[in-house]
Every structure is written in structure tokens, then in C-alpha cells.
Design a protein around this motif. Structure first.
Motif, PDB file in Angstrom:
ATOM      1  N   ASP A   1       5.984   6.929   1.436  1.00  0.00           N
ATOM      2  CA  ASP A   1       6.312   5.552   1.919  1.00  0.00           C
ATOM      3  C   ASP A   1       5.518   4.566   1.385  1.00  0.00           C
ATOM      4  OD1 ASP A   1       8.487   6.138   3.475  1.00  0.00           O
ATOM      5  OD2 ASP A   1       7.485   6.047   5.345  1.00  0.00           O
ATOM      6  N   GLU A   2       6.004   3.310   1.091  1.00  0.00           N
ATOM      7  CA  GLU A   2       4.951   2.187   0.732  1.00  0.00           C
ATOM      8  C   GLU A   2       5.170   1.183   1.857  1.00  0.00           C
ATOM      9  OE1 GLU A   2       4.843   1.563  -4.096  1.00  0.00           O
ATOM     10  OE2 GLU A   2       6.768   1.158  -3.083  1.00  0.00           O
TER      11      GLU A   2
ATOM     12  N   VAL B   1      -5.817   4.940  10.370  1.00  0.00           N
ATOM     13  CA  VAL B   1      -5.458   4.482   8.935  1.00  0.00           C
ATOM     14  C   VAL B   1      -4.611   3.177   8.864  1.00  0.00           C
ATOM     15  CG1 VAL B   1      -4.107   5.155   6.707  1.00  0.00           C
ATOM     16  CG2 VAL B   1      -5.314   6.653   7.880  1.00  0.00           C
ATOM     17  N   TYR B   2      -3.818   3.195  10.063  1.00  0.00           N
ATOM     18  CA  TYR B   2      -3.406   1.614  10.127  1.00  0.00           C
ATOM     19  C   TYR B   2      -4.397   0.580  10.249  1.00  0.00           C
ATOM     20  CZ  TYR B   2       1.237   3.296  11.239  1.00  0.00           C
ATOM     21  OH  TYR B   2       2.452   4.022  10.867  1.00  0.00           O
TER      22      TYR B   2
ATOM     23  N   ILE C   1       0.915  -1.404   0.000  1.00  0.00           N
ATOM     24  CA  ILE C   1      -0.069   0.029  -0.113  1.00  0.00           C
ATOM     25  C   ILE C   1       0.929   1.242   0.023  1.00  0.00           C
ATOM     26  CG2 ILE C   1      -1.647   1.284   1.224  1.00  0.00           C
ATOM     27  CD1 ILE C   1      -2.651  -1.480   2.712  1.00  0.00           C
ATOM     28  N   GLY C   2       0.277   2.307  -0.763  1.00  0.00           N
ATOM     29  CA  GLY C   2       1.268   3.440  -1.098  1.00  0.00           C
ATOM     30  C   GLY C   2       0.655   4.277  -0.013  1.00  0.00           C
TER      31      GLY C   2
ATOM     32  N   TYR D   1       3.463  -4.936   9.390  1.00  0.00           N
ATOM     33  CA  TYR D   1       3.552  -3.962   8.618  1.00  0.00           C
ATOM     34  C   TYR D   1       4.925  -3.571   8.208  1.00  0.00           C
ATOM     35  CZ  TYR D   1      -1.587  -2.655   9.444  1.00  0.00           C
ATOM     36  OH  TYR D   1      -2.989  -2.879   9.747  1.00  0.00           O
ATOM     37  N   LEU D   2       5.456  -3.779   7.122  1.00  0.00           N
ATOM     38  CA  LEU D   2       6.932  -3.483   6.929  1.00  0.00           C
ATOM     39  C   LEU D   2       7.034  -2.490   5.835  1.00  0.00           C
ATOM     40  CD1 LEU D   2       8.086  -7.359   6.511  1.00  0.00           C
ATOM     41  CD2 LEU D   2       8.560  -5.633   8.525  1.00  0.00           C
ATOM     42  N   ARG D   3       7.843  -1.396   6.082  1.00  0.00           N
ATOM     43  CA  ARG D   3       8.074  -0.349   4.995  1.00  0.00           C
ATOM     44  C   ARG D   3       8.780  -1.329   3.753  1.00  0.00           C
ATOM     45  NH1 ARG D   3      10.766   3.883   8.289  1.00  0.00           N
ATOM     46  NH2 ARG D   3      12.650   2.972   7.494  1.00  0.00           N
TER      47      ARG D   3
END
Length: 142
Positions: A73-74, A26-27, A9-10, A95-97
Motif C-alpha cells: 500500500d501507499e 509505524v504510524y 509513503i510506501g 492518513y489516506l491510502r
């Protein structure tokens, strides 16, 4: 068992708070998006669920924030179903960048609601196995 499901997700500018990082709510939306994409990959969409008379429900969600996400970030959001006994199951999400840095962990207690009785079904794994075209995506053996 299938590999852990993942969606990239961007981050969008309107998702930021006054600090310039992704707003905490948003998370939850990112997690929900990834869960629905996982259901779709398993062959389950809203029409299938309505036709089966059931729907997924989230009963509890816990988020641990590790690093911030910023504009541009993505993030890769994984979704893994953890099955046990009874009417509920867990959904674990990391959740990983895009650069591999962990930014959050989300853990939810979920169930499958019978839309007519408004009660949780007794065996959610069996019910989803019945309606999925690819139950392995949900961590279920056919």
C-alpha cells in the motif's frame, strides 16, 4: 494560508506485524516523517533548529485507526499546524491510502523547546516564523 502539506509513503514489508498490517508504532513514524518533511519545505532543518537554539517536541499523541495498511500500500500523510495561544500548538495529520480511503488520524500536542533552558518557548509560532524561509507551509503568515 498554504494548502495542507502532504507526503506519500510506501509501506515496507518490515513494518508489518503478525496480522500482516502496518504495526501501530509505524504510524507514529509516518507522522514524524511527514512533520519533518513539512519543516524542510518551510526551510527549517536540523541545522537551522540547532543554530537557533530550539527544537520541536511532541508532548502528546493520539491515533485513531480506521482501516488497515498492508504490504504494498501507499499512504498519503497530511500535516497541518493548528496555532493558538500559549506555549503549545497542535499538529493534525490524516492518513489516506493512495485510493483515497482514510486509514488513520493522528493528533499531537507540540511545542518548541529552548535547548539551553530546557523550557518551552513562550510563542512557538513567532519563533518558527523567525527561522522559516517559507512560514506559510506551517500555516503561519509572514
Amino acid at each position: 494560508m498554504a494548502d495542507v502539506f502532504q507526503v506519500r509513503i510506501g509501506v515496507r514489508g518490515y513494518e508489518l506485524d503478525i496480522q500482516g498490517h502496518v504495526n501501530q508504532a509505524v504510524y507514529v513514524q509516518y507522522g514524524e516523517h511527514s512533520r519533518w518533511q513539512c519543516f524542510h519545505a518551510a526551510g527549517i532543518d536540523a541545522h537551522v533548529l540547532v543554530g537557533a537554539g530550539v527544537g520541536p517536541v511532541v508532548l502528546e499523541t493520539t491515533i485513531r485507526y480506521l482501516k488497515e495498511l498492508r504490504d504494498g500500500d501507499e499512504v498519503d500523510v497530511t500535516t497541518e499546524f493548528v496555532w493558538g495561544e500559549g506555549k503549545t500548538f497542535r499538529v493534525e495529520q490524516d492518513y489516506l491510502r493512495a485510493d483515497g480511503v482514510p486509514v488513520a488520524k493522528l493528533s499531537s500536542v507540540c511545542g518548541i523547546l529552548d535547548r539551553q533552558s530546557r523550557r518551552l518557548v513562550a510563542d512557538p509560532a513567532a519563533r518558527l516564523r523567525e527561522i522559516a524561509t517559507d512560514p506559510a507551509v506551517l500555516g503561519l503568515l509572514a
